[in-house]
Design a protein around this motif. Structure first.
Motif, PDB file in Angstrom:
ATOM      1  N   VAL A  19      46.877  38.447  37.824  1.00  0.00           N
ATOM      2  CA  VAL A  19      46.880  39.912  37.828  1.00  0.00           C
ATOM      3  C   VAL A  19      48.200  40.472  38.326  1.00  0.00           C
ATOM      4  N   TRP A  20      48.705  39.920  39.428  1.00  0.00           N
ATOM      5  CA  TRP A  20      49.903  40.501  40.058  1.00  0.00           C
ATOM      6  C   TRP A  20      51.203  39.886  39.546  1.00  0.00           C
ATOM      7  N   ASN A  21      51.112  38.983  38.584  1.00  0.00           N
ATOM      8  CA  ASN A  21      52.318  38.398  37.996  1.00  0.00           C
ATOM      9  C   ASN A  21      52.307  38.526  36.476  1.00  0.00           C
ATOM     10  N   LEU A  22      51.778  39.634  36.004  1.00  0.00           N
ATOM     11  CA  LEU A  22      51.731  39.866  34.564  1.00  0.00           C
ATOM     12  C   LEU A  22      53.116  40.111  33.979  1.00  0.00           C
ATOM     13  N   GLY A  23      54.016  40.603  34.821  1.00  0.00           N
ATOM     14  CA  GLY A  23      55.358  40.894  34.321  1.00  0.00           C
ATOM     15  C   GLY A  23      55.485  42.273  33.719  1.00  0.00           C
ATOM     16  N   GLY A  24      54.455  43.115  33.869  1.00  0.00           N
ATOM     17  CA  GLY A  24      54.507  44.481  33.379  1.00  0.00           C
ATOM     18  C   GLY A  24      54.681  45.455  34.528  1.00  0.00           C
ATOM     19  N   PRO A  25      54.575  46.756  34.265  1.00  0.00           N
ATOM     20  CA  PRO A  25      54.704  47.748  35.329  1.00  0.00           C
ATOM     21  C   PRO A  25      53.570  47.613  36.342  1.00  0.00           C
ATOM     22  N   PRO A  26      53.804  48.001  37.583  1.00  0.00           N
ATOM     23  CA  PRO A  26      52.760  47.886  38.613  1.00  0.00           C
ATOM     24  C   PRO A  26      51.458  48.585  38.234  1.00  0.00           C
TER      25      PRO A  26
END
Length: 336
Positions: A19-26
């Motif tokens: 979830v927290w390392n998707l590489g998209g915006p927060p």
């Protein structure tokens, strides 16, 4: 709710890493986090809490509105998925909770495809909310295409700007628009307004990774400073406000390039301006993370407005729980 009854501790840990390392915006990760935690305001949950009168889907009115139903199973969502490259994958998903469905999808495709699927789900949720809360039917395919472009643009920019931050450091970056900070860091935008012969107004806006305005502060000082000294004083004031509010990791941003460069590479001098730079240098050591960057005026409009705010009979005005609507409205434009 995601818990030990659903997944083991190792699986849960892997879930949050995904979830927290998707590489998209927060905001994308925050959306997925809410879905995994079951904290989205779907009617099934609202009915369970005796808030809604029934639990039927707000869009189709045919089935219980769960997170999975809204994002994957409702006829509105299915129309989107059936027209995508992920139709067979989504149609083959097991009928389980959102966390397990996400883990199943992640086991079948690459992280880039997972991010794309979740971005589309994020767009579907946005369209659903526009219909439910604003009674507005939006062009879902075009809207979702916009979300995909937003994520692609964010990745292209963040790849040039963000680097792993572990200690106090300076980074003389430059941007033409406002960019949200990484998780765990607040963005402190500052600006100065000079009213010749009367005062200098210092403006500070502190925002989180979702772009939410946490603090807006204005100070008026009856001095005859020039532009460079005023902008340096605004930087110092922004750091002081962040320190007073208890923030330990900050990203300071100004549209005064000369001031950003001076803070980034401190030099020795004996004018009052260098005393301010000395204060800034000392303050920077009090933060766990301190990053400074330059932004063009178009990306600093909220701080520009705050620097001009009327402090009335006081020398300082700090807004935290109640932010003026004019500031909130302008801040929203940064996220579009």
């Amino acid at each position: 709710m995601l818990g030990r009854a659903q997944v083991g501790s190792d699986e849960e840990s892997d879930m949050w890493k995904l979830v927290w390392n998707l590489g998209g915006p927060p905001k994308l990760s925050h959306f997925v986090w809410q879905a995994c935690k079951g904290s989205m305001a779907v009617r099934g949950e609202l009915f369970r809490r005796h808030i809604a009168l029934d639990d039927l889907c707000s869009c189709c009115g045919l089935e219980v509105e769960t997170i999975n139903h809204v994002l994957f199973e409702c006829e509105v969502a299915k129309h989107i998925w059936d027209g995508s490259n992920f139709a067979s994958l989504i149609n083959g998903c097991p009928s389980v909770s959102f966390p397990r469905r996400l883990r199943w999808i992640a086991s079948k495709v690459s992280i880039d495809e997972v991010r794309c699927i979740l971005t589309m789900a994020w767009g579907i949720w946005f369209c659903r909310n526009k219909f439910v809360h604003d009674q507005t039917k939006v062009d879902a395919p075009s809207t979702i295409a916009g979300f995909l472009k937003l994520v692609d643009d964010y990745r292209a920019y963040s790849g040039k700007v963000f680097a792993p931050i572990t200690t106090t450091q300076y980074a003389c970056l430059s941007s033409s628009s406002w960019v949200p900070p990484p998780s765990g860091i607040v963005k402190v935008n500052i600006d100065a307004h000079i009213m010749e012969g009367e005062y200098v107004g210092l403006g500070v806006v502190i925002r989180d990774m979702a772009g939410v305005v946490l603090v807006a502060a204005t100070r008026r000082i009856k001095v005859g400073w020039n532009a460079c000294t005023s902008e340096a004083a605004a930087a110092r004031y922004g750091m002081q406000v962040a320190r007073r509010c208890g923030y330990n990791s900050i990203w300071l941003e100004s549209d005064a390039l000369n001031v950003v460069k001076a803070i980034d590479r401190p030099t020795i001098g004996y004018s009052p301006l260098f005393l301010i730079y000395d204060d800034i240098n000392m303050l920077s050591k009090s933060f766990n993370v301190f990053v400074i960057s330059h932004v063009k005026r178009a990306g600093n409009t909220v701080a520009h407005l705050v620097a001009r705010c009327d402090t009335k009979d006081s020398s300082e005005l700090v807004c935290m729980e109640t932010i003026p609507q004019s500031i909130l409205s302008l801040a929203v434009l940064d996220l579009q």
